[in-house]
Scaffold this motif. Structure first.
Motif, PDB file in Angstrom:
ATOM      1  N   ARG A  17      -1.578  14.186   1.472  1.00  0.00           N
ATOM      2  CA  ARG A  17      -1.187  12.976   0.756  1.00  0.00           C
ATOM      3  C   ARG A  17      -1.289  13.201  -0.759  1.00  0.00           C
ATOM      4  NH1 ARG A  17      -4.662  10.091   2.732  1.00  0.00           N
ATOM      5  NH2 ARG A  17      -3.501   8.998   4.374  1.00  0.00           N
ATOM      6  N   ASP A 348       3.356   2.732   1.165  1.00  0.00           N
ATOM      7  CA  ASP A 348       2.451   2.742   2.315  1.00  0.00           C
ATOM      8  C   ASP A 348       1.604   4.004   2.355  1.00  0.00           C
ATOM      9  OD1 ASP A 348       3.389   0.276   3.081  1.00  0.00           O
ATOM     10  OD2 ASP A 348       4.788   1.057   4.585  1.00  0.00           O
ATOM     11  N   TYR A 350       0.673   5.748  -0.212  1.00  0.00           N
ATOM     12  CA  TYR A 350      -0.300   5.594  -1.286  1.00  0.00           C
ATOM     13  C   TYR A 350      -1.404   4.628  -0.863  1.00  0.00           C
ATOM     14  CZ  TYR A 350      -2.032   5.048  -6.087  1.00  0.00           C
ATOM     15  OH  TYR A 350      -2.806   5.064  -7.222  1.00  0.00           O
ATOM     16  N   ALA A 351      -1.015   3.521  -0.270  1.00  0.00           N
ATOM     17  CA  ALA A 351      -1.982   2.481   0.093  1.00  0.00           C
ATOM     18  C   ALA A 351      -3.021   2.979   1.086  1.00  0.00           C
ATOM     19  CB  ALA A 351      -1.247   1.269   0.666  1.00  0.00           C
ATOM     20  N   ASP A 352      -2.633   3.899   1.963  1.00  0.00           N
ATOM     21  CA  ASP A 352      -3.554   4.388   2.983  1.00  0.00           C
ATOM     22  C   ASP A 352      -4.820   4.998   2.386  1.00  0.00           C
ATOM     23  OD1 ASP A 352      -1.885   3.550   4.971  1.00  0.00           O
ATOM     24  OD2 ASP A 352      -0.996   5.529   5.351  1.00  0.00           O
ATOM     25  N   ALA A 354      -5.823   4.146  -0.881  1.00  0.00           N
ATOM     26  CA  ALA A 354      -6.192   3.332  -2.039  1.00  0.00           C
ATOM     27  C   ALA A 354      -7.563   2.689  -1.839  1.00  0.00           C
ATOM     28  CB  ALA A 354      -5.141   2.256  -2.271  1.00  0.00           C
ATOM     29  N   SER A 356      -8.235  -0.423  -2.255  1.00  0.00           N
ATOM     30  CA  SER A 356      -7.986  -1.650  -1.489  1.00  0.00           C
ATOM     31  C   SER A 356      -6.563  -1.610  -0.949  1.00  0.00           C
ATOM     32  CB  SER A 356      -8.183  -2.885  -2.376  1.00  0.00           C
ATOM     33  OG  SER A 356      -7.893  -4.070  -1.658  1.00  0.00           O
ATOM     34  N   PRO A 357      -6.382  -1.033   0.219  1.00  0.00           N
ATOM     35  CA  PRO A 357      -5.030  -0.867   0.770  1.00  0.00           C
ATOM     36  C   PRO A 357      -4.246  -2.172   0.860  1.00  0.00           C
ATOM     37  CG  PRO A 357      -6.596   0.427   2.025  1.00  0.00           C
ATOM     38  CD  PRO A 357      -7.407  -0.428   1.095  1.00  0.00           C
ATOM     39  N   GLU A 358      -4.898  -3.232   1.305  1.00  0.00           N
ATOM     40  CA  GLU A 358      -4.172  -4.489   1.472  1.00  0.00           C
ATOM     41  C   GLU A 358      -3.732  -5.072   0.134  1.00  0.00           C
ATOM     42  OE1 GLU A 358      -2.852  -5.819   4.141  1.00  0.00           O
ATOM     43  OE2 GLU A 358      -3.592  -3.958   5.035  1.00  0.00           O
ATOM     44  N   ARG A 361      -0.556  -3.242  -0.893  1.00  0.00           N
ATOM     45  CA  ARG A 361       0.615  -3.681  -0.121  1.00  0.00           C
ATOM     46  C   ARG A 361       1.027  -5.112  -0.478  1.00  0.00           C
ATOM     47  NH1 ARG A 361      -2.142  -0.570   3.928  1.00  0.00           N
ATOM     48  NH2 ARG A 361      -0.846   1.170   4.645  1.00  0.00           N
ATOM     49  N   ASP A 404      -4.077   0.115  -8.218  1.00  0.00           N
ATOM     50  CA  ASP A 404      -5.240   0.678  -7.534  1.00  0.00           C
ATOM     51  C   ASP A 404      -6.483   0.690  -8.425  1.00  0.00           C
ATOM     52  OD1 ASP A 404      -6.556   1.936  -5.348  1.00  0.00           O
ATOM     53  OD2 ASP A 404      -6.279   3.893  -6.291  1.00  0.00           O
TER      54      ASP A 404
END
Length: 449
Positions: A17, A348, A350-352, A354, A356-358, A361, A404
């Motif tokens: 990633r 998505d 990137y968020a995985d 991060a 705070s993923p939510e 998103r 982020d």
């Protein structure tokens, strides 16, 4: 490069990633991990995998990839290279350029190939590990045939002669250099061994003493390069690799060189295609990339009729009916929809990882990704097809990184797209200049929220 939803694996390692995200942040095509981004390439997979399997079985393939600037040609060939590596191919990507790697000088092309040679285990240049693995394989074969330790050097020499018999018909100095390399290692003369291996890789200006020690002389020339490529394929195969995947990228640069150099380069390309199709290079998958203007224009392929005949492909039907088995395939490029789909995939991914993923998103939702894609396309004169590089760079570096790191950052309130001329390629710069009446800035382009 992308058309619909992502098919990326459910579990992605942190290293893969990071490699992808870091490259996109720089505005570059990732060197690896491209399967995480490759959506919409399904229609090519079956045909290309069959070609890789044919090469692994001793065949050879030539493929021409066609696409406008920004359509994802480099991404496509690196994605295909990753699929080749999973089949234990060695891979080399070569940028064609008038000054650094002129196509009409095949000795330079071969040198760049060995410099960029990589495998699933070794980064560039993997030439030495490959050669060492080959000699190890010869020793193992000799021992398996009953050779004693005293007999081993002689038996390895016999196997070397037998394995390179066909190569020696065209380039006897290839086998001679390998003997010199092995002899230098036996004498613990690392300097001479490295110099001989450099000569074997096509490097010029190798010390005369090292060349004399190995029994070779002069530098590699245009015709010798083909023989050395044949020898390299043999060494790769016997050292456990199933083939070699080579990309000649950006061959459209031939259109900008002097007419005499262009004609020589086009003829060299025609020669390479003929040699591949003749079966001289078993285990070679050779791909080139170029723009439609290169394939169809009078300053490119059409300038040499025999080459045009070899690359002729029917593109008069709808792109969805293109034949992926043809010698030339075209990449359709991006639409607004596919650009947004790619952006959502990156968001998505990137968020995985991060904090705070939510939050990532939610703040950078699909609607915002679409707005940013439209804004970047607008900054480039509405040419969505050349927008992916800049769009992903802005998405990752300007938006996702800030969301982020800063809990109160909201791109809808705190970010306005700007495009500096210095961060654009020549093609992007020309389009940006037309977007705002000659200005290369997108300051006046608001996100549609």
């Amino acid at each position: 490069m992308s058309t619909t939803g992502s098919k990326r694996p459910a579990q992605v390692s942190a290293a893969r990633r990071r490699t992808v995200i870091d490259a996109l942040r720089r505005g570059a095509v990732p060197e690896s991990g491209l399967d995480l981004l490759a959506t919409g390439l399904d229609r090519f997979e079956t045909a290309l995998d069959a070609e890789l399997d044919a090469v692994a079985s001793g065949g050879s393939v030539f493929k021409a990839v066609r696409g406008e600037y920004g359509s994802g040609k480099t991404f496509f060939t690196r994605w295909l290279g990753e699929r080749a590596k999973r089949r234990n191919f060695a891979v080399a990507e070569i940028q064609i350029s008038e000054n650094e790697t002129p196509l009409h000088k095949l000795e330079t092309v071969y040198r760049r190939l060995t410099e960029r040679l990589t495998t699933s285990s070794f980064p560039p240049s993997a030439l030495r590990p490959v050669v060492d693995a080959w000699f190890y394989a010869l020793e193992e074969d000799a021992l398996a045939a009953g050779a004693t330790e005293e007999e081993l050097p002689g038996e390895v020499e016999k196997l070397l002669v037998a394995r390179l018999a066909e190569v020696s018909r065209h380039a006897p100095s290839f086998a001679t250099a390998l003997r010199g390399y092995r002899a230098a290692l036996a004498d613990d003369d690392e300097a001479t061994a490295a110099a001989v291996l450099a000569w074997l890789g096509g490097q010029p200006h190798v010390a005369a003493s090292a060349r004399r020690s190995a029994g070779v002389r002069g530098d590699l020339d245009h015709f010798g390069a083909l023989g050395f490529l044949q020898g390299l394929l043999t060494v790769l195969r016997d050292s456990g690799h199933t083939g070699l995947f080579v990309v000649l990228d950006e061959v459209e640069t031939l259109q900008r060189v002097r007419s005499d150099a262009r004609d020589k380069a086009l003829n060299a390309l025609r020669q390479l295609i003929d040699e591949v199709h003749s079966g001289r290079f078993p285990g070679l998958y050779l791909a080139i990339t170029g723009t439609p203007a290169f394939y169809d224009g009078q300053q490119g392929v059409q300038r040499l009729a025999p080459l045009a005949q070899r690359l002729a492909t029917d593109f008069t039907t709808e792109p969805r009916f293109d034949n992926p088995r043809a010698v030339q395939i075209r990449l359709p490029g991006f639409t607004q929809e596919s650009l947004v789909g790619l952006g959502v995939t990156i968001r998505d991914l990137y968020a995985d990882a991060a904090t705070s993923p939510e939050r990532v998103r939610t703040v950078v939702d699909d609607a915002y990704v679409a707005d940013l894609a439209r804004a970047v396309g607008g900054a480039l004169g509405g040419k969505v097809g050349v927008a992916p590089r800049l769009f992903l760079k802005k998405l990752v570096g300007d938006v996702l990184d800030r969301v982020d790191q800063f809990d109160d950052f909201d791109p809808r309130q705190h970010y306005k797209l700007t495009v500096a001329s210095s961060e654009l390629t020549d093609v992007e710069r020309n389009l940006a200049a037309t977007a705002t009446g000659g200005s290369a800035s997108a300051d006046d382009i608001d996100l549609e929220l």
